[in-house]
Every structure is written in structure tokens, then in C-alpha cells.
Write a protein that holds these residues in place. Structure first.
Motif, PDB file in Angstrom:
ATOM      1  N   GLU A   1       8.008  15.394   5.220  1.00  0.00           N
ATOM      2  CA  GLU A   1       8.298  15.839   3.858  1.00  0.00           C
ATOM      3  C   GLU A   1       8.376  14.655   2.898  1.00  0.00           C
ATOM      4  O   GLU A   1       7.914  14.731   1.767  1.00  0.00           O
ATOM      5  N   ASP A   2       8.964  13.560   3.350  1.00  0.00           N
ATOM      6  CA  ASP A   2       9.058  12.354   2.520  1.00  0.00           C
ATOM      7  C   ASP A   2       7.691  11.864   2.066  1.00  0.00           C
ATOM      8  O   ASP A   2       7.565  11.276   1.003  1.00  0.00           O
ATOM      9  N   ARG A   3       6.695  12.056   2.895  1.00  0.00           N
ATOM     10  CA  ARG A   3       5.373  11.493   2.614  1.00  0.00           C
ATOM     11  C   ARG A   3       4.477  12.411   1.786  1.00  0.00           C
ATOM     12  O   ARG A   3       3.317  12.112   1.566  1.00  0.00           O
ATOM     13  N   LEU A   4       5.005  13.535   1.315  1.00  0.00           N
ATOM     14  CA  LEU A   4       4.213  14.401   0.443  1.00  0.00           C
ATOM     15  C   LEU A   4       3.914  13.663  -0.855  1.00  0.00           C
ATOM     16  O   LEU A   4       4.776  12.952  -1.387  1.00  0.00           O
ATOM     17  N   PRO A   5       2.712  13.810  -1.380  1.00  0.00           N
ATOM     18  CA  PRO A   5       2.335  13.076  -2.594  1.00  0.00           C
ATOM     19  C   PRO A   5       3.320  13.292  -3.749  1.00  0.00           C
ATOM     20  O   PRO A   5       3.691  14.420  -4.058  1.00  0.00           O
ATOM     21  N   GLY A   6       3.759  12.185  -4.324  1.00  0.00           N
ATOM     22  CA  GLY A   6       4.631  12.211  -5.494  1.00  0.00           C
ATOM     23  C   GLY A   6       6.103  12.434  -5.228  1.00  0.00           C
ATOM     24  O   GLY A   6       6.944  12.243  -6.104  1.00  0.00           O
ATOM     25  N   ARG A   7       6.469  12.840  -4.035  1.00  0.00           N
ATOM     26  CA  ARG A   7       7.861  13.211  -3.734  1.00  0.00           C
ATOM     27  C   ARG A   7       8.841  12.033  -3.843  1.00  0.00           C
ATOM     28  O   ARG A   7       9.933  12.173  -4.361  1.00  0.00           O
ATOM     29  N   LEU A   8       8.450  10.882  -3.340  1.00  0.00           N
ATOM     30  CA  LEU A   8       9.354   9.737  -3.350  1.00  0.00           C
ATOM     31  C   LEU A   8       9.576   9.201  -4.763  1.00  0.00           C
ATOM     32  O   LEU A   8      10.628   8.618  -5.046  1.00  0.00           O
TER      33      LEU A   8
ATOM     34  N   VAL B   1       6.796  13.361  14.981  1.00  0.00           N
ATOM     35  CA  VAL B   1       7.262  13.146  13.618  1.00  0.00           C
ATOM     36  C   VAL B   1       8.024  14.388  13.194  1.00  0.00           C
ATOM     37  O   VAL B   1       7.503  15.490  13.246  1.00  0.00           O
ATOM     38  N   ASP B   2       9.277  14.202  12.783  1.00  0.00           N
ATOM     39  CA  ASP B   2      10.054  15.363  12.386  1.00  0.00           C
ATOM     40  C   ASP B   2       9.706  15.804  10.964  1.00  0.00           C
ATOM     41  O   ASP B   2       9.010  15.113  10.228  1.00  0.00           O
ATOM     42  N   ASP B   3      10.178  16.977  10.613  1.00  0.00           N
ATOM     43  CA  ASP B   3       9.866  17.558   9.303  1.00  0.00           C
ATOM     44  C   ASP B   3      10.358  16.699   8.160  1.00  0.00           C
ATOM     45  O   ASP B   3       9.699  16.603   7.127  1.00  0.00           O
ATOM     46  N   GLU B   4      11.531  16.077   8.306  1.00  0.00           N
ATOM     47  CA  GLU B   4      12.081  15.237   7.238  1.00  0.00           C
ATOM     48  C   GLU B   4      11.135  14.071   6.941  1.00  0.00           C
ATOM     49  O   GLU B   4      10.863  13.760   5.795  1.00  0.00           O
ATOM     50  N   TRP B   5      10.660  13.421   7.990  1.00  0.00           N
ATOM     51  CA  TRP B   5       9.763  12.276   7.825  1.00  0.00           C
ATOM     52  C   TRP B   5       8.481  12.719   7.121  1.00  0.00           C
ATOM     53  O   TRP B   5       8.014  12.071   6.200  1.00  0.00           O
TER      54      TRP B   5
ATOM     55  N   ALA C   1       0.834  -1.203   0.000  1.00  0.00           N
ATOM     56  CA  ALA C   1       0.000   0.000   0.000  1.00  0.00           C
ATOM     57  C   ALA C   1       0.871   1.257   0.000  1.00  0.00           C
ATOM     58  O   ALA C   1       0.570   2.236  -0.703  1.00  0.00           O
ATOM     59  N   PHE C   2       1.965   1.237   0.764  1.00  0.00           N
ATOM     60  CA  PHE C   2       2.891   2.374   0.802  1.00  0.00           C
ATOM     61  C   PHE C   2       3.509   2.588  -0.576  1.00  0.00           C
ATOM     62  O   PHE C   2       3.552   3.703  -1.089  1.00  0.00           O
ATOM     63  N   GLU C   3       3.995   1.497  -1.173  1.00  0.00           N
ATOM     64  CA  GLU C   3       4.618   1.597  -2.494  1.00  0.00           C
ATOM     65  C   GLU C   3       3.619   2.115  -3.529  1.00  0.00           C
ATOM     66  O   GLU C   3       3.952   2.996  -4.337  1.00  0.00           O
ATOM     67  N   GLU C   4       2.423   1.593  -3.506  1.00  0.00           N
ATOM     68  CA  GLU C   4       1.401   2.013  -4.467  1.00  0.00           C
ATOM     69  C   GLU C   4       1.030   3.480  -4.257  1.00  0.00           C
ATOM     70  O   GLU C   4       0.912   4.241  -5.215  1.00  0.00           O
ATOM     71  N   ALA C   5       0.850   3.885  -3.019  1.00  0.00           N
ATOM     72  CA  ALA C   5       0.466   5.267  -2.720  1.00  0.00           C
ATOM     73  C   ALA C   5       1.524   6.266  -3.181  1.00  0.00           C
ATOM     74  O   ALA C   5       1.204   7.395  -3.546  1.00  0.00           O
ATOM     75  N   HIS C   6       2.786   5.832  -3.160  1.00  0.00           N
ATOM     76  CA  HIS C   6       3.884   6.745  -3.517  1.00  0.00           C
ATOM     77  C   HIS C   6       4.441   6.497  -4.916  1.00  0.00           C
ATOM     78  O   HIS C   6       5.356   7.208  -5.352  1.00  0.00           O
ATOM     79  N   GLY C   7       3.921   5.489  -5.616  1.00  0.00           N
ATOM     80  CA  GLY C   7       4.380   5.220  -6.974  1.00  0.00           C
ATOM     81  C   GLY C   7       5.829   4.769  -7.050  1.00  0.00           C
ATOM     82  O   GLY C   7       6.564   5.150  -7.955  1.00  0.00           O
TER      83      GLY C   7
ATOM     84  N   PRO D   1      10.434   4.902  11.241  1.00  0.00           N
ATOM     85  CA  PRO D   1       9.456   3.939  10.742  1.00  0.00           C
ATOM     86  C   PRO D   1       9.098   4.209   9.284  1.00  0.00           C
ATOM     87  O   PRO D   1       9.140   5.352   8.824  1.00  0.00           O
ATOM     88  N   LEU D   2       8.739   3.149   8.577  1.00  0.00           N
ATOM     89  CA  LEU D   2       8.334   3.298   7.185  1.00  0.00           C
ATOM     90  C   LEU D   2       7.021   4.054   7.063  1.00  0.00           C
ATOM     91  O   LEU D   2       6.909   5.001   6.301  1.00  0.00           O
ATOM     92  N   THR D   3       6.023   3.659   7.828  1.00  0.00           N
ATOM     93  CA  THR D   3       4.704   4.248   7.623  1.00  0.00           C
ATOM     94  C   THR D   3       4.163   4.963   8.849  1.00  0.00           C
ATOM     95  O   THR D   3       4.170   6.173   8.896  1.00  0.00           O
TER      96      THR D   3
END
Length: 183
Positions: free
Chosen positions: A99-106, A93-97, A46-52, A79-81
Motif C-alpha cells: 500500500e505504501d508503494r501506490l503511486p502518490g501515496r507517500l 510482501v505484506d499489504d501495508e508494504w 530513484a525511490f524519492e523521485e518516483a514517490h515525490g 526494506p525500503l525498496t
């Protein structure tokens, strides 16, 4: 080789905790030599799919077979999710974590093919796209896993003030194993 000896890793972490009861080793006061349960396959997918994206095999197999942090290098493996509370405290949750989860960023391409010496004069967000934060080293330094491009699977350290953005390890397994075997 992608599979991990989960029992061996957990045993080694227990040994490390026993050898360091005062948590004097760098980061031990943060991660406390604790290891969260592995992430279920459905959650990883689900994580992989959500982030493409498709996570690099070494890291993916670690979170699936061994655990989802926090015991690990620096101040511990993030943590991953879902952030997990530590000792009853609300997990910040720090800013880096985040920021990683913003849509499309990864899924964006990792922009570097060679180390970038510091100090960094470009916006950090543009440099760290296509990478996943693994751990905080402190003083604004982070370890990041490259998710795509020719450097896929490598662990890079970003130190915007002095060290730049440079390779720290050839892969997640080497990076984590060095911590397990280190002093």
C-alpha cells in the motif's frame, strides 16, 4: 546528527544475536539479527523521485550507511525498496508494504497533528497516507515513519482495534537506538 556509526550498529546487532541464540527476544525469530547491505544512493534517489518525497534524514542515512533491515524493532525493519528473501524462502510482501508503494501515496499530507485514540473508525488508508511502514508489531499493529507535515520524522504506531494512531518515538534514530539498547 544524521550519520550513523554503521560498524557500531553492526557490532551491537552481532552482540544481541550472541546474547539471544534461541531468538527469544520479541521479533528475533523473524529478523534473525540479520542486516541487509545499505541501499545505494542512486536507488534511494530513484525511490524519492518516483514517490515525490524526500525521506527524513535519520532514516535515509540509516538505510544508506547501515543497512536495509531486517534486524530491528518488532518483527524487523521492512526494506525500503526491494523485498529480500530470508533464508531461501520467498519473501512475502505484506499489504501495508504494498500500500505504501501506490503511486502518490507517500507524498500525500499526513492528516494528523495530534494522537488519535482507538479504536479507529475511519478508513486506515486515509490516516496512514504520507507515512512509510517501518515494522510490523503483530496483531494488526504497525510502526510508521511520518514523511511530511509538522510531525515529519516521527515514528507513530497504529493499532486500529485498541490503541489508535499515536506517536511512538520522536524520530527514527531514537526508535532504533532504543531497540539496540533495550533488554
Amino acid at each position: 546528527m544524521t550519520g550513523w556509526d554503521a560498524r557500531g550498529v553492526r557490532t551491537r546487532i552481532r552482540e544481541m544475536a550472541a546474547e539471544d541464540p534461541g531468538r527469544e527476544r520479541f521479533g528475533a525469530d523473524t529478523h534473525r539479527y540479520e542486516l541487509a547491505p545499505p541501499v545505494p544512493e542512486a536507488e534511494i534517489l530513484a525511490f524519492e523521485e518516483a514517490h515525490g518525497i524526500v525521506l527524513p534524514r535519520e532514516y535515509r542515512s540509516f538505510v544508506a550507511e547501515v543497512g536495509d533491515g531486517p534486524a530491528g524493532p518488532c518483527h524487523g525493519l521492512l526494506p525500503l525498496t526491494v523485498p529480500r528473501p530470508e533464508a531461501g524462502d520467498e519473501w512475502a510482501v505484506d499489504d501495508e508494504w504494498q500500500e505504501d508503494r501506490l503511486p502518490g501515496r507517500l507524498a500525500l499530507p499526513f492528516p494528523l497533528t495530534a494522537p488519535l485514540p482507538g479504536p479507529i473508525r475511519r478508513p486506515e488508508a486515509a490516516l496512514t497516507q504520507g507515512t512509510l511502514t517501518l515494522a510490523e508489531r503483530g496483531c494488526g499493529m504497525f510502526l510508521r515513519l511520518v514523511l511530511n507535515g509538522p510531525r515529519r520524522g516521527e515514528v507513530w504506531q497504529i493499532d486500529p482495534d485498541w490503541g489508535g494512531f499515536v506517536p511512538a518515538s520522536t524520530g527514527f534514530r531514537a526508535w532504533y537506538t532504543a531497540w539496540l539498547e533495550g533488554p
